[in-house]
Write an enzyme that holds these catalytic residues in place. Structure first.
Site, PDB file in Angstrom:
ATOM      1  CG  HIS A  74      -0.044  29.015  17.110  1.00 40.90           C
ATOM      2  ND1 HIS A  74      -0.655  30.070  17.729  1.00 40.90           N
ATOM      3  CD2 HIS A  74       0.090  29.378  15.805  1.00 40.90           C
ATOM      4  CE1 HIS A  74      -0.888  31.023  16.839  1.00 40.90           C
ATOM      5  NE2 HIS A  74      -0.456  30.622  15.661  1.00 40.90           N
ATOM      6  CG  HIS A 235       2.748  34.190  13.997  1.00 42.20           C
ATOM      7  ND1 HIS A 235       2.809  33.519  15.207  1.00 42.20           N
ATOM      8  CD2 HIS A 235       1.541  33.899  13.468  1.00 42.20           C
ATOM      9  CE1 HIS A 235       1.668  32.881  15.405  1.00 42.20           C
ATOM     10  NE2 HIS A 235       0.870  33.094  14.352  1.00 42.20           N
ATOM     11  CG  ASP A 239       0.297  30.765  11.529  1.00 41.95           C
ATOM     12  OD1 ASP A 239       0.293  30.309  12.688  1.00 41.95           O
ATOM     13  OD2 ASP A 239      -0.187  31.883  11.230  1.00 41.95           O
ATOM     14  CG  HIS A 262      -4.245  29.185   8.698  1.00 42.71           C
ATOM     15  ND1 HIS A 262      -3.148  28.540   9.222  1.00 42.71           N
ATOM     16  CD2 HIS A 262      -4.469  30.256   9.504  1.00 42.71           C
ATOM     17  CE1 HIS A 262      -2.736  29.180  10.301  1.00 42.71           C
ATOM     18  NE2 HIS A 262      -3.518  30.230  10.499  1.00 42.71           N
TER      19      HIS A 262
END
Ligand code: ZN
Length: 287
Positions: A74, A235, A239, A262
């Site tokens: 973030h 969101h 990311d 991720h």
């Protein structure tokens, strides 16, 4: 010439890490051109770069065996969106970036309009080939951008029975990021049914309704509800932008992620960087 930037004024913030549950105190300092984003603790430093990623299991972490910094995504997205190229992220306490309210909002506000132009040209690239990475549940596909100075990133996914076919897109010119408030304010989320399991793994020790949007089958467990309709998917896109900045510079591409996390973001970036060519942005803009 489009020039590099650093911070005008140092900023500091503190808070708990969502995974460690421990307090971190951070000062972000300006630094010299061509430095990139440097994480620092005591005398040890490490560059925020794809080659230094050591963990992607629940957040993105960098390390080199001596220092280790957790949950950097973030903050990286905030630096990207606030148009900052060069900065030192000094940890006075702790090793995990504070989760704050679960979104990039508070960190971004400290950085917004807080940059200073440096007398060095900024490096830009573009994706010159098709790249596709996948795992059992997700994939990321990318191709060359429509115009060389434009980044287009889309995310699509399902986040429970009432959040099917969710999509969010962010498009920006490379030379100055467009501010997309819904992206910046979207919080970290989890499903209520997974929350106990995640905690049993020793993760999310600092997670609470203060910093996590908890999804149930009907909506949000949080009293205030959603900040906007597309909060979970936005969101995920945030990311991805944070992870993409681990390339160390800004590049244009047309990117589509279906449920990538991720690990896939980093796998994508490793593959993509083999096909990124540096562009002379002055020429691109002049055309
Ligand atoms: Zn996140």
């Amino acid at each position: 010439m489009i020039r590099q930037t650093t911070l005008k004024d140092s900023v500091s913030f503190e808070g708990i890490g969502i995974h460690s549950g421990e307090t971190s105190k951070i000062i972000i300092h300006p630094t010299s051109p061509n430095s990139g984003i440097i994480f620092k603790k005591g005398a040890n430093t490490i560059k925020a770069h794809i080659d230094n990623v050591v963990d992607t299991s629940s957040s993105t972490s960098i390390g080199d065996g001596i220092v280790y910094f957790r949950t950097i995504e973030h903050l990286m997205a905030s630096l990207y969106l606030a148009n900052i190229d060069n900065a030192i992220i000094e940890f006075i306490e702790g090793q995990e970036v504070p989760i704050m309210d679960g979104s990039a909002l508070e960190i971004f506000r400290l950085l917004e309009n807080n940059y200073e132009v440096q007398d060095f040209p900024r490096v830009f690239g573009y994706l010159s080939n098709v790249v596709r990475v996948s795992n059992a549940k997700a994939y990321i596909m990318a191709k060359s951008p429509k115009t060389m100075d434009e980044l287009n990133v889309s995310f699509e996914g399902e986040f429970g029975s009432f959040l099917k076919n969710q999509t969010c897109t962010y498009t920006t010119k490379l030379e100055k990021p467009i501010i997309h408030e819904n992206l910046i304010s979207s919080r970290t989320f989890c499903h209520l049914k997974d929350a106990e399991y995640i905690k049993s793994l020793g993760l999310a020790k600092g997670g609470s309704l203060e910093n996590t949007l908890v999804l149930t089958e009907e909506g949000a467990l949080n009293q205030e509800g959603f900040r906007h309709q597309k909060e979970p998917v936005a969101h995920k896109l945030l990311d991805l932008i944070g992870d993409m900045y681990l390339a160390g510079f800004r590049f244009s591409a047309n990117i589509y992620s279906y449920m990538g996390g991720h690990a896939l973001n980093v796998g994508f970036l490793k593959e993509a960087t083999k096909h990124i060519k540096i562009i002379d942005i002055e020429e691109v803009i002049a055309v």
